[in-house]
Design a protein around this motif. Sequence first.
Motif, PDB file in Angstrom:
ATOM      1  N   ILE A   1      38.616  39.602  32.489  1.00 49.49           N
ATOM      2  CA  ILE A   1      38.962  38.171  33.897  1.00 49.49           C
ATOM      3  C   ILE A   1      40.567  38.065  33.243  1.00 49.49           C
ATOM      4  O   ILE A   1      40.443  37.527  32.464  1.00 49.49           O
ATOM      5  CB  ILE A   1      37.244  37.330  33.545  1.00 49.49           C
ATOM      6  N   ILE A   2      41.451  38.504  34.292  1.00 51.96           N
ATOM      7  CA  ILE A   2      42.302  37.169  34.045  1.00 51.96           C
ATOM      8  C   ILE A   2      42.396  35.980  35.130  1.00 51.96           C
ATOM      9  O   ILE A   2      42.398  36.068  36.387  1.00 51.96           O
ATOM     10  CB  ILE A   2      43.160  38.369  34.642  1.00 51.96           C
ATOM     11  N   LYS A   3      42.819  34.912  34.237  1.00 57.55           N
ATOM     12  CA  LYS A   3      42.694  33.543  34.816  1.00 57.55           C
ATOM     13  C   LYS A   3      44.058  33.354  36.331  1.00 57.55           C
ATOM     14  O   LYS A   3      43.662  33.487  37.349  1.00 57.55           O
ATOM     15  CB  LYS A   3      43.698  32.732  34.216  1.00 57.55           C
ATOM     16  N   GLY A   4      45.001  34.383  35.919  1.00 60.43           N
ATOM     17  CA  GLY A   4      45.442  34.463  37.121  1.00 60.43           C
ATOM     18  C   GLY A   4      45.560  35.162  38.587  1.00 60.43           C
ATOM     19  O   GLY A   4      46.397  35.268  39.676  1.00 60.43           O
ATOM     20  N   TYR A   5      44.484  36.212  38.451  1.00 59.97           N
ATOM     21  CA  TYR A   5      44.115  36.713  39.135  1.00 59.97           C
ATOM     22  C   TYR A   5      42.333  36.181  40.181  1.00 59.97           C
ATOM     23  O   TYR A   5      42.348  36.557  40.740  1.00 59.97           O
ATOM     24  CB  TYR A   5      43.594  38.353  38.669  1.00 59.97           C
ATOM     25  N   LEU A   6      41.917  34.864  39.841  1.00 59.18           N
ATOM     26  CA  LEU A   6      40.689  34.372  40.042  1.00 59.18           C
ATOM     27  C   LEU A   6      41.146  34.267  41.624  1.00 59.18           C
ATOM     28  O   LEU A   6      39.834  34.338  42.098  1.00 59.18           O
ATOM     29  CB  LEU A   6      40.551  33.145  39.240  1.00 59.18           C
ATOM     30  N   GLY A   7      42.481  33.565  41.656  1.00 57.51           N
ATOM     31  CA  GLY A   7      42.429  32.599  43.494  1.00 57.51           C
ATOM     32  C   GLY A   7      41.978  33.825  44.308  1.00 57.51           C
ATOM     33  O   GLY A   7      42.115  34.173  45.370  1.00 57.51           O
ATOM     34  N   ILE A   8      43.124  34.947  43.931  1.00 56.32           N
ATOM     35  CA  ILE A   8      43.532  36.406  44.654  1.00 56.32           C
ATOM     36  C   ILE A   8      41.383  37.233  45.092  1.00 56.32           C
ATOM     37  O   ILE A   8      41.344  37.511  46.379  1.00 56.32           O
ATOM     38  CB  ILE A   8      43.858  37.723  44.303  1.00 56.32           C
ATOM     39  N   ALA A   9      40.650  37.356  43.731  1.00 56.13           N
ATOM     40  CA  ALA A   9      39.858  37.397  44.003  1.00 56.13           C
ATOM     41  C   ALA A   9      38.705  36.887  44.801  1.00 56.13           C
ATOM     42  O   ALA A   9      38.314  37.624  45.332  1.00 56.13           O
ATOM     43  CB  ALA A   9      38.864  37.950  42.218  1.00 56.13           C
ATOM     44  N   LEU A  10      38.761  35.392  44.606  1.00 56.02           N
ATOM     45  CA  LEU A  10      38.166  34.597  45.294  1.00 56.02           C
ATOM     46  C   LEU A  10      38.621  34.998  46.936  1.00 56.02           C
ATOM     47  O   LEU A  10      37.678  34.119  47.774  1.00 56.02           O
ATOM     48  CB  LEU A  10      38.338  33.108  44.595  1.00 56.02           C
ATOM     49  N   GLY A  11      40.023  35.010  47.021  1.00 55.90           N
ATOM     50  CA  GLY A  11      40.136  34.892  48.370  1.00 55.90           C
ATOM     51  C   GLY A  11      39.903  36.315  48.835  1.00 55.90           C
ATOM     52  O   GLY A  11      40.068  35.864  50.413  1.00 55.90           O
ATOM     53  N   ASN A  12      39.270  37.235  48.893  1.00 53.97           N
ATOM     54  CA  ASN A  12      38.405  38.347  49.186  1.00 53.97           C
ATOM     55  C   ASN A  12      37.849  38.335  49.885  1.00 53.97           C
ATOM     56  O   ASN A  12      36.605  38.149  48.820  1.00 53.97           O
ATOM     57  CB  ASN A  12      39.004  39.953  48.526  1.00 53.97           C
ATOM     58  N   THR A  13      37.191  38.483  51.461  1.00 50.75           N
ATOM     59  CA  THR A  13      36.307  37.856  52.083  1.00 50.75           C
ATOM     60  C   THR A  13      35.397  39.341  51.859  1.00 50.75           C
ATOM     61  O   THR A  13      34.246  38.618  51.593  1.00 50.75           O
ATOM     62  CB  THR A  13      36.471  38.250  54.062  1.00 50.75           C
ATOM     63  N   ALA A  14      35.979  40.783  51.473  1.00 54.90           N
ATOM     64  CA  ALA A  14      34.828  40.988  51.530  1.00 54.90           C
ATOM     65  C   ALA A  14      34.091  41.070  50.688  1.00 54.90           C
ATOM     66  O   ALA A  14      32.732  41.174  50.212  1.00 54.90           O
ATOM     67  CB  ALA A  14      35.340  42.446  51.243  1.00 54.90           C
ATOM     68  N   LEU A  15      34.722  40.761  49.054  1.00 55.47           N
ATOM     69  CA  LEU A  15      34.871  40.583  47.626  1.00 55.47           C
ATOM     70  C   LEU A  15      33.548  39.242  47.653  1.00 55.47           C
ATOM     71  O   LEU A  15      32.084  39.043  46.882  1.00 55.47           O
ATOM     72  CB  LEU A  15      35.592  40.176  46.908  1.00 55.47           C
ATOM     73  N   LEU A  16      33.356  38.263  48.290  1.00 57.30           N
ATOM     74  CA  LEU A  16      32.849  37.051  48.986  1.00 57.30           C
ATOM     75  C   LEU A  16      31.754  37.740  48.972  1.00 57.30           C
ATOM     76  O   LEU A  16      29.929  36.660  48.729  1.00 57.30           O
ATOM     77  CB  LEU A  16      33.728  36.043  50.214  1.00 57.30           C
ATOM     78  N   ARG A  17      31.418  38.544  50.365  1.00 60.98           N
ATOM     79  CA  ARG A  17      30.053  39.110  51.013  1.00 60.98           C
ATOM     80  C   ARG A  17      29.636  39.901  49.519  1.00 60.98           C
ATOM     81  O   ARG A  17      28.368  39.810  49.677  1.00 60.98           O
ATOM     82  CB  ARG A  17      30.698  39.977  52.215  1.00 60.98           C
ATOM     83  N   MET A  18      30.204  40.763  48.503  1.00 63.51           N
ATOM     84  CA  MET A  18      29.405  41.072  48.056  1.00 63.51           C
ATOM     85  C   MET A  18      28.882  40.475  46.892  1.00 63.51           C
ATOM     86  O   MET A  18      28.066  40.699  46.064  1.00 63.51           O
ATOM     87  CB  MET A  18      30.449  42.555  46.854  1.00 63.51           C
ATOM     88  N   ASN A  19      29.713  39.585  46.693  1.00 60.65           N
ATOM     89  CA  ASN A  19      28.739  38.062  45.191  1.00 60.65           C
ATOM     90  C   ASN A  19      27.929  37.800  46.278  1.00 60.65           C
ATOM     91  O   ASN A  19      27.139  37.528  45.428  1.00 60.65           O
ATOM     92  CB  ASN A  19      30.173  37.020  45.284  1.00 60.65           C
ATOM     93  N   ALA A  20      27.767  37.279  47.522  1.00 60.94           N
ATOM     94  CA  ALA A  20      26.744  36.829  48.306  1.00 60.94           C
ATOM     95  C   ALA A  20      25.638  37.274  48.492  1.00 60.94           C
ATOM     96  O   ALA A  20      24.419  36.815  48.015  1.00 60.94           O
ATOM     97  CB  ALA A  20      26.986  36.458  49.269  1.00 60.94           C
TER      98      ALA A  20
END
Length: 452
Positions: A195-214
Amino acid sequence: MNSLEWRVTASLAAIYAVRMLGLFMILPVFALYAETLPDSTPFLAGLAIGIYGLSQAVFQIPLGILSDKVGRKPVIIGGLLIFAAGSVVAALAQSMWLIVIGRMIQGMGAVAAPTMALAADLIREEHRIRTMGVIGLTIGVSFMLGMILGPIVSQVGGVPSIFWLTMLLALLGIVLVMFVIPTPARTLQHRDAGIIKGYLGIALGNTALLRMNAGVFILHLVMTANFLVLPTLFTHELGLPTAEHWKIYLPVFIGSFLLSIPLIILAEKQRKIRPLLLGSTTALIAAELLMAVGHAQISWLLLAFGLFFIGFNFLEAVQPSLVAKYSDVNTKGTAMGIFSSSQFLGIFAGGSLGGMVNHTWGATGVFLFSAVIVGLWLLVALQLPQPTFYTSKLLRLDPLLFSDPQRLHAELLAVSGVKEVALAVDECIAYLKVEKAILDQTALDAFSPPSA
């Protein structure tokens, strides 16, 4: 892999399994055990199961980042000590609230991210994906073993004996970390496994990934909620003693696992992962509805239980694959960390919300509630884009090539079959996504140092 890498892989998989086995052994027996405690309510029983997931989710990412700064082993050892301490509190508890506290402390020992990062530190890049696969397989095996062993162990020494066993397993994990697993020469941030702190915002801004998290949140929410009521149904309505619940779990788990394998192969090989994901989600809804209306009849209950786990096993296998497909090469490890935290938050929500629903509307209410929640996920999943079926690949590079990183990036991207490139200067590695069918492996090998 060489013998050292196999030893590291086996040891780290065992450490990962320690926590998961303890969690899964509790699931099939705790609802019945809670009925014996004087201050127990359905909500507190659910909270005791689920709060592990909350503290796990809260501490997982911070401990992963901490391990980048102070080293993997100190964080893993500290996490296992915390996990062992929580197990002792839960084992000695004579009230539901003390068990809740013990379970919360257990979850604070969140060593998954540092364990994955340690594997990446010690395993050569060309074998790293295999190691991650072995660790992932360990989770699935831990689930099946935990669900089968939980009723057997509790019959021998009661539910407290499960907590004592998890404490001993945690101490065994510490021994492995201290005396079996070597200390890496250096600690690096790995984009595919950390987990790289600088990439947290990018990963959380990816709507497809947000759907997978849900999706993984809801999948583990309904699984946890189901096990707040299924053990009591097996005992009270079917007349099956707790020690014999494995007679249900074993055939259902093995049968559903074998039936899900062809679906997983079809999803990946024939690139049918999106329609099969939607179909499996629909199967979960059908299973929950069937359990809601037919849980008083053993044939309907077992049919629905088996259908649920066919869908569950498929989704458990393909959801991480979809996260890797939807994330870019820079954010894969960070995306997986967020995904894992979402899973544990789902366990917490399933325990706490399922407990409240069970308190008010009983088992039928829990199953109907789960069907509605999965239905909401189906609506979300309908918006998922078609994934690309590229393969992640790590390439060791000649350090001399980093004198001109921009040119190196362009030349790698020009190789036939290479779709994405990210350069890690500190590791002398290129993180790639490639289309294997058209990949020019010879041209790619030319970028590696002569000894690689």
